[in-house]
Design a protein around this motif. Structure first.
Motif, PDB file in Angstrom:
ATOM      1  N   VAL A 294     -48.685 -11.287  37.651  1.00 46.69           N
ATOM      2  CA  VAL A 294     -48.114  -9.992  38.025  1.00 46.69           C
ATOM      3  C   VAL A 294     -46.812  -9.782  37.271  1.00 46.69           C
ATOM      4  CG1 VAL A 294     -47.199  -8.577  39.895  1.00 46.69           C
ATOM      5  CG2 VAL A 294     -49.163 -10.079  40.312  1.00 46.69           C
ATOM      6  N   ASP A 295     -46.791  -8.766  36.413  1.00 41.25           N
ATOM      7  CA  ASP A 295     -45.572  -8.401  35.687  1.00 41.25           C
ATOM      8  C   ASP A 295     -45.013  -7.130  36.314  1.00 41.25           C
ATOM      9  OD1 ASP A 295     -43.504  -8.006  33.959  1.00 41.25           O
ATOM     10  OD2 ASP A 295     -44.749  -7.499  32.224  1.00 41.25           O
ATOM     11  N   ASP A 296     -44.365  -7.283  37.461  1.00 37.67           N
ATOM     12  CA  ASP A 296     -43.846  -6.135  38.187  1.00 37.67           C
ATOM     13  C   ASP A 296     -42.717  -6.601  39.093  1.00 37.67           C
ATOM     14  OD1 ASP A 296     -43.644  -3.491  38.977  1.00 37.67           O
ATOM     15  OD2 ASP A 296     -45.331  -3.550  40.363  1.00 37.67           O
ATOM     16  N   GLN A 297     -41.865  -5.660  39.482  1.00 36.40           N
ATOM     17  CA  GLN A 297     -40.876  -5.919  40.522  1.00 36.40           C
ATOM     18  C   GLN A 297     -41.488  -5.410  41.821  1.00 36.40           C
ATOM     19  OE1 GLN A 297     -37.037  -4.044  40.001  1.00 36.40           O
ATOM     20  NE2 GLN A 297     -36.029  -5.495  41.367  1.00 36.40           N
ATOM     21  N   VAL A 298     -41.950  -6.328  42.644  1.00 38.88           N
ATOM     22  CA  VAL A 298     -42.725  -5.944  43.817  1.00 38.88           C
ATOM     23  C   VAL A 298     -41.862  -5.157  44.798  1.00 38.88           C
ATOM     24  CG1 VAL A 298     -44.209  -7.963  43.545  1.00 38.88           C
ATOM     25  CG2 VAL A 298     -42.247  -8.062  45.098  1.00 38.88           C
ATOM     26  N   VAL A 299     -42.532  -4.424  45.686  1.00 40.49           N
ATOM     27  CA  VAL A 299     -41.876  -3.614  46.704  1.00 40.49           C
ATOM     28  C   VAL A 299     -42.278  -4.139  48.084  1.00 40.49           C
ATOM     29  CG1 VAL A 299     -41.782  -1.309  47.743  1.00 40.49           C
ATOM     30  CG2 VAL A 299     -41.755  -1.562  45.247  1.00 40.49           C
ATOM     31  N   TRP A 300     -41.317  -4.234  48.987  1.00 38.38           N
ATOM     32  CA  TRP A 300     -41.610  -4.608  50.366  1.00 38.38           C
ATOM     33  C   TRP A 300     -42.072  -3.357  51.104  1.00 38.38           C
ATOM     34  CZ3 TRP A 300     -41.097  -9.537  52.596  1.00 38.38           C
ATOM     35  CH2 TRP A 300     -40.533 -10.519  51.768  1.00 38.38           C
ATOM     36  N   ARG A 301     -43.358  -3.338  51.503  1.00 36.80           N
ATOM     37  CA  ARG A 301     -43.867  -2.225  52.310  1.00 36.80           C
ATOM     38  C   ARG A 301     -43.238  -2.280  53.698  1.00 36.80           C
ATOM     39  NH1 ARG A 301     -44.482   1.043  55.266  1.00 36.80           N
ATOM     40  NH2 ARG A 301     -46.296   2.244  55.915  1.00 36.80           N
ATOM     41  N   ASP A 302     -43.100  -3.460  54.212  1.00 38.12           N
ATOM     42  CA  ASP A 302     -42.437  -3.740  55.485  1.00 38.12           C
ATOM     43  C   ASP A 302     -42.054  -5.215  55.449  1.00 38.12           C
ATOM     44  OD1 ASP A 302     -44.843  -5.177  56.167  1.00 38.12           O
ATOM     45  OD2 ASP A 302     -45.713  -3.307  56.912  1.00 38.12           O
ATOM     46  N   ALA A 303     -41.695  -5.779  56.583  1.00 42.51           N
ATOM     47  CA  ALA A 303     -41.233  -7.173  56.599  1.00 42.51           C
ATOM     48  C   ALA A 303     -42.336  -8.168  56.310  1.00 42.51           C
ATOM     49  CB  ALA A 303     -40.608  -7.488  57.957  1.00 42.51           C
ATOM     50  N   ARG A 304     -43.592  -7.724  56.329  1.00 47.71           N
ATOM     51  CA  ARG A 304     -44.719  -8.655  56.184  1.00 47.71           C
ATOM     52  C   ARG A 304     -45.559  -8.435  54.932  1.00 47.71           C
ATOM     53  NH1 ARG A 304     -44.562  -6.426  60.973  1.00 47.71           N
ATOM     54  NH2 ARG A 304     -46.257  -5.014  60.445  1.00 47.71           N
ATOM     55  N   THR A 305     -45.394  -7.278  54.249  1.00 48.68           N
ATOM     56  CA  THR A 305     -46.348  -6.889  53.221  1.00 48.68           C
ATOM     57  C   THR A 305     -45.650  -6.487  51.932  1.00 48.68           C
ATOM     58  OG1 THR A 305     -47.739  -6.001  54.999  1.00 48.68           O
ATOM     59  CG2 THR A 305     -48.341  -5.423  52.745  1.00 48.68           C
ATOM     60  N   LEU A 306     -46.197  -6.957  50.809  1.00 46.02           N
ATOM     61  CA  LEU A 306     -45.682  -6.614  49.493  1.00 46.02           C
ATOM     62  C   LEU A 306     -46.666  -5.710  48.757  1.00 46.02           C
ATOM     63  CD1 LEU A 306     -44.452 -10.173  48.507  1.00 46.02           C
ATOM     64  CD2 LEU A 306     -43.009  -8.240  49.133  1.00 46.02           C
ATOM     65  N   VAL A 307     -46.128  -4.813  47.937  1.00 50.48           N
ATOM     66  CA  VAL A 307     -46.943  -3.914  47.121  1.00 50.48           C
ATOM     67  C   VAL A 307     -46.536  -4.109  45.663  1.00 50.48           C
ATOM     68  CG1 VAL A 307     -47.628  -1.516  46.697  1.00 50.48           C
ATOM     69  CG2 VAL A 307     -47.038  -2.252  49.016  1.00 50.48           C
ATOM     70  N   TYR A 308     -47.514  -4.130  44.759  1.00 52.84           N
ATOM     71  CA  TYR A 308     -47.235  -4.370  43.346  1.00 52.84           C
ATOM     72  C   TYR A 308     -48.348  -3.768  42.495  1.00 52.84           C
ATOM     73  CZ  TYR A 308     -50.541  -8.062  44.501  1.00 52.84           C
ATOM     74  OH  TYR A 308     -51.642  -8.740  44.959  1.00 52.84           O
ATOM     75  N   ALA A 309     -48.096  -3.670  41.197  1.00 53.88           N
ATOM     76  CA  ALA A 309     -49.055  -3.075  40.262  1.00 53.88           C
ATOM     77  C   ALA A 309     -49.679  -4.147  39.381  1.00 53.88           C
ATOM     78  CB  ALA A 309     -48.364  -2.029  39.384  1.00 53.88           C
ATOM     79  N   LEU A 310     -50.951  -3.925  39.055  1.00 47.45           N
ATOM     80  CA  LEU A 310     -51.659  -4.731  38.068  1.00 47.45           C
ATOM     81  C   LEU A 310     -52.317  -3.800  37.051  1.00 47.45           C
ATOM     82  CD1 LEU A 310     -53.386  -7.457  40.277  1.00 47.45           C
ATOM     83  CD2 LEU A 310     -51.638  -7.843  38.534  1.00 47.45           C
ATOM     84  N   PRO A 311     -52.438  -4.226  35.788  1.00 46.62           N
ATOM     85  CA  PRO A 311     -53.057  -3.371  34.774  1.00 46.62           C
ATOM     86  C   PRO A 311     -54.473  -2.961  35.170  1.00 46.62           C
ATOM     87  CG  PRO A 311     -51.976  -5.253  33.753  1.00 46.62           C
ATOM     88  CD  PRO A 311     -51.982  -5.510  35.238  1.00 46.62           C
ATOM     89  N   ALA A 312     -54.843  -1.727  34.786  1.00 43.49           N
ATOM     90  CA  ALA A 312     -56.168  -1.198  35.108  1.00 43.49           C
ATOM     91  C   ALA A 312     -56.560  -0.171  34.052  1.00 43.49           C
ATOM     92  CB  ALA A 312     -56.167  -0.585  36.506  1.00 43.49           C
ATOM     93  N   ASP A 313     -57.743   0.410  34.208  1.00 46.72           N
ATOM     94  CA  ASP A 313     -58.301   1.314  33.201  1.00 46.72           C
ATOM     95  C   ASP A 313     -57.384   2.478  32.888  1.00 46.72           C
ATOM     96  OD1 ASP A 313     -60.514  -0.261  32.987  1.00 46.72           O
ATOM     97  OD2 ASP A 313     -61.781   0.967  34.291  1.00 46.72           O
ATOM     98  N   TYR A 314     -56.705   3.027  33.886  1.00 47.64           N
ATOM     99  CA  TYR A 314     -55.858   4.193  33.669  1.00 47.64           C
ATOM    100  C   TYR A 314     -54.383   3.849  33.774  1.00 47.64           C
ATOM    101  CZ  TYR A 314     -60.267   6.636  33.851  1.00 47.64           C
ATOM    102  OH  TYR A 314     -61.544   7.050  33.583  1.00 47.64           O
ATOM    103  N   GLY A 315     -54.041   2.635  33.405  1.00 45.55           N
ATOM    104  CA  GLY A 315     -52.655   2.197  33.383  1.00 45.55           C
ATOM    105  C   GLY A 315     -52.380   1.096  34.376  1.00 45.55           C
ATOM    106  N   ALA A 316     -52.517   1.405  35.676  1.00 43.75           N
ATOM    107  CA  ALA A 316     -52.219   0.407  36.703  1.00 43.75           C
ATOM    108  C   ALA A 316     -52.837   0.823  38.029  1.00 43.75           C
ATOM    109  CB  ALA A 316     -50.709   0.236  36.858  1.00 43.75           C
TER     110      ALA A 316
END
Length: 343
Positions: A294-316
């Motif tokens: 994972v080449d991203d600065q992850v985001v805390w959705r809340d105290a328990r969950t992280l959100v991040y991007a991965l490469p995909a067909d249309y960018g991420a």
């Protein structure tokens, strides 16, 4: 070979190169035209009003860069946070990188010129109106806003264009969103490493993340071929190295943990990272369930969950994973990047 034959060879070579150039331009033009057309089976996107404050529903919204092909590509869009795959509301404001908190946003944009692009950082209010604008000295990479909305930060590549290798240089800036005062580079801060003042010409910073006290921040320091998590103080303009092998930190909502990408031995040079969470009280690391790099600065959705991007067909595409090392990664949105949960 006669002079005449040499001339014929030269002319033929020039003709071939010209044909290749024309074909490349036509291909790029055709691809650009396709990007303006809605992709079959892609996310539903409709123009509307996007704000960085609560909707009154109590459920919150996710705001992010829409990467789906069509007329709203690269615009900030929003969806209900509990329905990230739902219809997207497009704002008309385009960003390469974005983040928001407490009704304040930071939007890193490209300014397209006749010869080359330049870049800028725009501070947005809750209705996405421009409050401040700053030149950015390279390709935008990371963006953050403090929990109070009083400070914003961004990172840009000023040499190279990837964190994977070693031949790159970054510039990390911090701005007071109330006064507009800009700190153009963290390289001017005093560094404390191993308990002593530290100076090095190769000191490099990126990936700022803020605490809620309007004073403390964390970031990555690279020097001597290694990376470190540093804790910074905006008042004393000092950074202190805390832990090795940390990149693109993201502070948890309660300020006790940092999620980050860590280089792991044996992985490919162009995909060397796994996600970890560091407990700042015990300095214990926990590996997360995401096995991909994972080449991203992850985001805390809340105290328990992280959100991040991965490469995909249309960018991420956007994924979530539990912050305690349990569970499995789950895709929540396609053709999306730079999520924020501002309310």
């Amino acid at each position: 070979m006669s002079v005449r034959n040499r001339i014929l060879v030269l002319v033929s070579a020039v003709a071939v190169l010209a044909a290749i150039g024309v074909a490349s331009v036509l291909h790029a033009s055709a691809r650009a035209e396709r990007r303006d057309q809605v992709q079959a089976g892609g996310p539903r996107v409709a123009p509307g009003t996007v704000t960085l404050t609560g909707t009154g529903s109590g459920k919150g919204r996710m705001v992010f860069r829409n990467m789906a092909w069509g007329p709203h590509r690269d615009e900030l869009t929003s969806v209900p946070a509990d329905d990230p795959g739902g219809t997207r509301t497009a704002s008309g404001v385009k960003c390469l990188r974005f983040y928001a908190a407490s009704g304040v946003g930071v939007c890193l944009q490209a300014v397209h010129g006749p010869v080359s692009d330049t870049y800028r950082a725009v501070i947005l209010d809750a209705r996405l109106r421009t409050v401040h604008r700053y030149d950015v000295p390279g390709i935008p990479s990371r963006a953050r806003v403090s929990p109070t909305g009083h400070f914003a930060a961004w990172t840009a590549f000023v040499g190279g264009d990837s964190y994977a290798g070693t031949n790159f240089s970054t510039r990390a800036a911090v701005v007071d969103t109330r006064s507009g005062e800009l700190i153009p580079s963290l390289e001017d801060f005093r560094i404390v490493k191993d308990g002593h003042p530290y100076r090095a010409a190769d000191a490099n910073f990126w990936g700022v993340t803020f605490a809620a006290d309007d004073r403390t921040f964390y970031a990555t320091l690279a020097t001597g071929g290694s990376t470190y998590l540093v804790r910074g103080d905006l008042r004393t303009r000092t950074v202190t190295a805390l832990h090795a092998n940390v990149e693109c930190p993201s502070l948890s909502p309660d300020g006790t943990r940092v999620a980050y990408k860590k280089r792991v031995k044996g992985l490919p040079k162009d995909a060397p990272w796994h996600l970890y969470v560091l407990d700042l009280r015990t300095m214990k690391e926990t590996a997360l369930a995401e096995s991909r790099s994972v080449d991203d600065q992850v985001v805390w959705r809340d105290a328990r969950t992280l959100v991040y991007a991965l490469p995909a067909d249309y960018g991420a595409d956007l994924y979530t994973v539990p912050a305690d090392g349990s569970g499995v990664p789950r895709r929540i949105a396609s053709a999306a990047l730079s999520p924020a949960f501002p309310d």
